[in-house]
Motif scaffolding. Structure first.
Motif, PDB file in Angstrom:
ATOM      1  N   UNK A  71       0.128 -10.228   8.179  1.00  0.00           N
ATOM      2  CA  UNK A  71       1.375  -9.679   8.239  1.00  0.00           C
ATOM      3  C   UNK A  71       1.730  -9.202   9.513  1.00  0.00           C
ATOM      4  N   UNK A  72       3.255  -9.450   9.641  1.00  0.00           N
ATOM      5  CA  UNK A  72       3.689  -9.016  10.998  1.00  0.00           C
ATOM      6  C   UNK A  72       4.487  -7.784  10.471  1.00  0.00           C
ATOM      7  N   UNK A  73       3.693  -6.555  11.270  1.00  0.00           N
ATOM      8  CA  UNK A  73       4.069  -5.325  10.779  1.00  0.00           C
ATOM      9  C   UNK A  73       4.283  -4.352  11.959  1.00  0.00           C
ATOM     10  N   UNK A  74       5.820  -4.045  12.082  1.00  0.00           N
ATOM     11  CA  UNK A  74       6.206  -3.360  13.613  1.00  0.00           C
ATOM     12  C   UNK A  74       6.102  -1.879  13.624  1.00  0.00           C
ATOM     13  N   UNK A  75       5.403  -1.294  12.611  1.00  0.00           N
ATOM     14  CA  UNK A  75       4.921   0.021  12.597  1.00  0.00           C
ATOM     15  C   UNK A  75       3.689   0.506  11.952  1.00  0.00           C
ATOM     16  N   UNK A  76       2.764  -0.355  12.338  1.00  0.00           N
ATOM     17  CA  UNK A  76       1.385   0.146  11.832  1.00  0.00           C
ATOM     18  C   UNK A  76       0.812   1.403  12.607  1.00  0.00           C
ATOM     19  N   UNK A  77      -0.043   2.167  11.788  1.00  0.00           N
ATOM     20  CA  UNK A  77      -0.405   3.503  12.351  1.00  0.00           C
ATOM     21  C   UNK A  77      -2.161   3.379  12.327  1.00  0.00           C
ATOM     22  N   UNK A  78      -2.688   3.850  13.405  1.00  0.00           N
ATOM     23  CA  UNK A  78      -3.959   3.931  13.799  1.00  0.00           C
ATOM     24  C   UNK A  78      -4.326   5.393  13.526  1.00  0.00           C
ATOM     25  N   UNK A  79      -5.472   5.462  12.789  1.00  0.00           N
ATOM     26  CA  UNK A  79      -5.965   6.927  12.446  1.00  0.00           C
ATOM     27  C   UNK A  79      -7.539   6.836  12.450  1.00  0.00           C
ATOM     28  N   UNK A  95      12.478   4.749  12.286  1.00  0.00           N
ATOM     29  CA  UNK A  95      13.121   4.141  11.314  1.00  0.00           C
ATOM     30  C   UNK A  95      13.638   2.828  11.309  1.00  0.00           C
ATOM     31  N   UNK A  96      14.038   2.506  12.758  1.00  0.00           N
ATOM     32  CA  UNK A  96      14.477   1.004  12.900  1.00  0.00           C
ATOM     33  C   UNK A  96      13.468   0.253  12.763  1.00  0.00           C
ATOM     34  N   UNK A  97      12.168   0.633  13.032  1.00  0.00           N
ATOM     35  CA  UNK A  97      10.954  -0.164  12.532  1.00  0.00           C
ATOM     36  C   UNK A  97      10.702  -0.390  11.342  1.00  0.00           C
ATOM     37  N   UNK A  98      10.840   0.849  10.501  1.00  0.00           N
ATOM     38  CA  UNK A  98      10.226   0.809   9.180  1.00  0.00           C
ATOM     39  C   UNK A  98      11.300   0.429   8.282  1.00  0.00           C
ATOM     40  N   UNK A  99      12.642   0.627   8.270  1.00  0.00           N
ATOM     41  CA  UNK A  99      13.543   0.569   7.527  1.00  0.00           C
ATOM     42  C   UNK A  99      13.855  -1.081   6.962  1.00  0.00           C
ATOM     43  N   UNK A 100      13.580  -2.063   7.997  1.00  0.00           N
ATOM     44  CA  UNK A 100      13.393  -3.492   7.716  1.00  0.00           C
ATOM     45  C   UNK A 100      12.076  -4.017   6.819  1.00  0.00           C
ATOM     46  N   UNK A 101      11.075  -3.079   6.880  1.00  0.00           N
ATOM     47  CA  UNK A 101      10.013  -3.241   5.940  1.00  0.00           C
ATOM     48  C   UNK A 101      10.003  -2.504   4.664  1.00  0.00           C
ATOM     49  N   UNK A 102      11.043  -1.867   4.345  1.00  0.00           N
ATOM     50  CA  UNK A 102      11.404  -1.092   3.020  1.00  0.00           C
ATOM     51  C   UNK A 102      10.380  -0.087   2.991  1.00  0.00           C
ATOM     52  N   UNK A 103      10.006   0.527   4.263  1.00  0.00           N
ATOM     53  CA  UNK A 103       9.062   1.758   4.231  1.00  0.00           C
ATOM     54  C   UNK A 103       7.799   1.367   4.428  1.00  0.00           C
ATOM     55  N   UNK A 104       7.405  -0.060   4.158  1.00  0.00           N
ATOM     56  CA  UNK A 104       5.905  -0.307   4.169  1.00  0.00           C
ATOM     57  C   UNK A 104       5.232  -0.203   5.518  1.00  0.00           C
ATOM     58  N   UNK A 105       3.936  -0.029   5.805  1.00  0.00           N
ATOM     59  CA  UNK A 105       3.186  -0.169   7.053  1.00  0.00           C
ATOM     60  C   UNK A 105       1.857  -0.309   6.689  1.00  0.00           C
ATOM     61  N   UNK A 106       1.123  -0.734   7.708  1.00  0.00           N
ATOM     62  CA  UNK A 106      -0.369  -0.672   7.472  1.00  0.00           C
ATOM     63  C   UNK A 106      -1.114   0.490   8.269  1.00  0.00           C
ATOM     64  N   UNK A 107      -1.841   1.113   7.348  1.00  0.00           N
ATOM     65  CA  UNK A 107      -2.852   2.192   8.062  1.00  0.00           C
ATOM     66  C   UNK A 107      -4.027   1.509   8.482  1.00  0.00           C
ATOM     67  N   UNK A 108      -4.258   1.706   9.932  1.00  0.00           N
ATOM     68  CA  UNK A 108      -5.631   1.175  10.375  1.00  0.00           C
ATOM     69  C   UNK A 108      -6.546   2.344  10.444  1.00  0.00           C
ATOM     70  N   UNK A 109      -7.667   2.565   9.311  1.00  0.00           N
ATOM     71  CA  UNK A 109      -8.731   3.444   9.764  1.00  0.00           C
ATOM     72  C   UNK A 109      -9.488   2.875  10.684  1.00  0.00           C
ATOM     73  N   UNK A 110      -9.750   3.574  11.889  1.00  0.00           N
ATOM     74  CA  UNK A 110     -10.650   3.125  12.936  1.00  0.00           C
ATOM     75  C   UNK A 110     -11.705   3.806  12.933  1.00  0.00           C
ATOM     76  N   UNK A 111     -12.869   3.237  12.520  1.00  0.00           N
ATOM     77  CA  UNK A 111     -14.239   3.949  12.580  1.00  0.00           C
ATOM     78  C   UNK A 111     -14.974   3.286  13.601  1.00  0.00           C
ATOM     79  N   UNK A 112     -16.148   4.332  13.917  1.00  0.00           N
ATOM     80  CA  UNK A 112     -16.749   3.652  15.262  1.00  0.00           C
ATOM     81  C   UNK A 112     -17.120   2.366  15.443  1.00  0.00           C
ATOM     82  N   UNK A 113     -17.344   1.823  14.281  1.00  0.00           N
ATOM     83  CA  UNK A 113     -17.522   0.291  14.494  1.00  0.00           C
ATOM     84  C   UNK A 113     -16.811  -0.620  13.849  1.00  0.00           C
ATOM     85  N   UNK A 114     -15.806  -0.190  13.023  1.00  0.00           N
ATOM     86  CA  UNK A 114     -14.762  -1.352  12.545  1.00  0.00           C
ATOM     87  C   UNK A 114     -13.679  -0.576  12.112  1.00  0.00           C
ATOM     88  N   UNK A 115     -12.590  -1.511  11.675  1.00  0.00           N
ATOM     89  CA  UNK A 115     -11.394  -1.208  11.543  1.00  0.00           C
ATOM     90  C   UNK A 115     -11.203  -1.351   9.638  1.00  0.00           C
TER      91      UNK A 115
END
Ligand SMILES: NC(=O)c1ccc[n+]([C@@H]2O[C@H](COP(=O)([O-])OP(=O)(O)OC[C@H]3O[C@@H](n4cnc5c(N)ncnc54)[C@H](O)[C@@H]3O)[C@@H](O)[C@H]2O)c1
Ligand SMILES: O=P(O)(O)OC[C@@H](O)[C@@H](O)[C@H](O)[C@H](O)CO
Length: 442
Positions: A234-242, A62-82
């Motif tokens: 963008x500076x995103x303190x709460x990205x998620x890799x999937x 919550x401390x990472x996400x709240x200052x970003x209004x709940x926004x975050x970057x989802x990184x879809x990590x394929x075998x060759x590229x993001x």
């Protein structure tokens, strides 16, 4: 110069606005997986449902996400590229301690859905599936609920939320478990009903619908903040890799409506059990085999273990038995073929140590059913028992991470491990049976 922080105002200023939708979903347990899965499906559905996300117990996300209004970057990590995508469905984010806002939203007539991802341990269940009323956290919640105070466990918070909703006359709601547990909706309902009864709040869950789901998207705990900044600006303190793959199968009623998650690929079924078994036994059970075999051989990640011929053989032995347990209706062979590629993704750093948390509960739910099915059919269950044997060697050799056996009393684990000799199938089978009964202590 450093990149600007990801916020809704900054996006609007950049000409790519992503306004928040009104809250109609409350989530409990905003970890990596919620953001890679349910929040992403909700954003993809695109029909205007906002999420108020609460942490399960610690406030860090919550401390990472709240200052970003709940926004975050989802990184879809394929075998060759993001692939990078900013997800905007989380409209507000709070620590679990912000109980007043939690209750206000839970009791609001506009809230239609509550989703939950709090890990298996967050349910405080005994091996027989009933709520562990002797757990100190649950006992404290019973006292708090009686006294009109604030419960702290997810189950206690749901009971209190339902009581507030009943008091407000706000109508029925759907409660959707998205944790890796068989019959997760039924288990959640049973736990809520047990706690409500113990706390003198009988009947609060009567009009709630508990939806069972099978959830699937490999989401390692990786924080690639600098890589996201380089790629997106963008500076995103709460990205998620999937991983690119994703699946969501649901079964149950939504009495107050829901997002059109099917537009994002979700599947609604009458009988969830075959999907659930396929996922829990083949994927999560396969993960356990790779974790234990891999840790014994000094590997760090699933992809590392997949490059080791011994680990692969052990995985195939387990899969052959688990596929029989799952049955042909949901094509386990095709599922395993796809899984093999997912596990091999060399750019996903899914650490064996992450998978090897709370192993007693996981063995009980993801491996023991295969042992039982194979033995009931007169076979030796050698593949499934090899998972138990590898686990016991991991315990004996001290290669499991901290927390790997915190879900069982230390003496029970010691007895189990001392009884297991990898060459003695009946000793391993006895250990597997004991795992089924062992009571966790949290
Ligand atoms: N990560 C994945 O690949 C994945 C995939 C499918 C399903 N899941 C399910 O989602 C769960 C969470 O995974 P994640 O990757 O988000 O983990 P995470 O560690 O990022 O987040 C876990 C969340 O659960 C809460 N929590 C943990 N233990 C708790 C407890 N005892 N009581 C209350 N809250 C508690 C934490 O506070 C946090 O909010 C998994 O346990 C699993 O059931 C995860
Ligand atoms: O999340 P857990 O701890 O229940 O299990 C560990 C992994 O097997 C799990 O996270 C899988 O990666 C996930 O279930 C894939 O959908």
């Amino acid at each position: 110069m450093s990149a600007p922080r990801l916020t809704r105002a900054a996006l609007a200023e950049a000409g790519t606005p992503l306004p928040a939708s009104p809250v109609r979903i409350v989530h409990i347990g905003v970890g990596a997986f919620h953001r890679a899965h349910q929040a992403w499906y909700t954003a993809r559905a695109g029909d205007g449902w906002g999420i108020a996300a609460f942490t399960g117990r610690d406030a860090a996300v919550a401390q990472r996400l709240a200052p970003q209004d709940g926004l975050y970057t989802l990184v879809e990590r394929g075998p060759d590229a993001d692939r990078f995508e900013v997800v905007g469905s989380i409209a507000e984010v709070h620590a679990s301690t912000e109980i007043a806002r939690f209750l206000e939203l839970f009791a609001s007539p506009s809230t239609a859905v509550v989703t939950v991802t709090v890990t298996e341990q967050g349910y405080h269940l005994r091996p027989d599936g009933a709520l562990d009323l002797s757990s100190p956290a649950i006992a404290a919640d019973v006292r708090a609920l009686y006294a009109g105070g604030h419960p702290t466990t997810p189950i206690g918070r749901i009971v209190r939320g339902l009581a507030e909703r009943r008091r407000a006359g706000a109508g029925p709601i759907a409660i959707v478990s998205c944790d890796n547990l068989p019959a997760n909706g039924d288990r959640l309902r049973a736990a809520v009903v047990d706690l409500a009864e113990a706390a003198g709040l009988t009947g609060v869950a009567d009009r709630a619908s508990f939806v069972s789901t099978s959830v699937d998207r490999i989401t390692p705990h990786e924080l690639d903040i600098d890589a996201v900044e380089r790629a997106t600006g963008w500076r995103d303190e709460a990205p998620v890799v999937t991983e690119p793959f994703s699946d969501w199968t649901l079964s149950g009623e939504f009495p107050a409506g829901r997002p059109r998650w099917e537009d994002a690929g979700a599947r609604f079924v009458d009988d969830i059990e075959p999907f659930e078994q396929r996922k829990l036994l083949l994927l999560n059970g396969g993960h356990l085999q790779l974790a234990f075999q891999g840790l014994l051989r000094g590997h760090e990640t699933i992809a590392d273990a997949m490059r080791d011929a011994d680990c692969l053989r052990a995985l195939d032995d387990f899969w052959a038995e688990a596929a029989r347990t799952v049955g042909p209706a949901v094509d386990p062979e095709a599922y395993c073929a796809a899984l093999r590629e997912r596990f091999e993704n060399p750019r996903i750093a899914h650490r064996l140590a992450q998978i090897a948390a709370d192993t007693v509960t996981k063995l009980r739910l993801r491996i023991v059913p295969v042992v039982e099915a194979e033995r009931a059919a007169g076979r030796d269950a050698a593949g499934a028992l090899s998972v138990v044997a590898a686990w016991s060697r991991c315990v004996a050799e001290g290669v499991l991470p901290d927390g790997a056996v915190r879900d069982a009393p230390a003496e029970a684990v010691a007895t189990l491990v001392s009884g297991v000799d990898a060459t003695d199938a009946s000793a391993i089978a006895a250990a597997a049976a004991t795992l089924k009964e062992s009571v966790h202590t949290l």
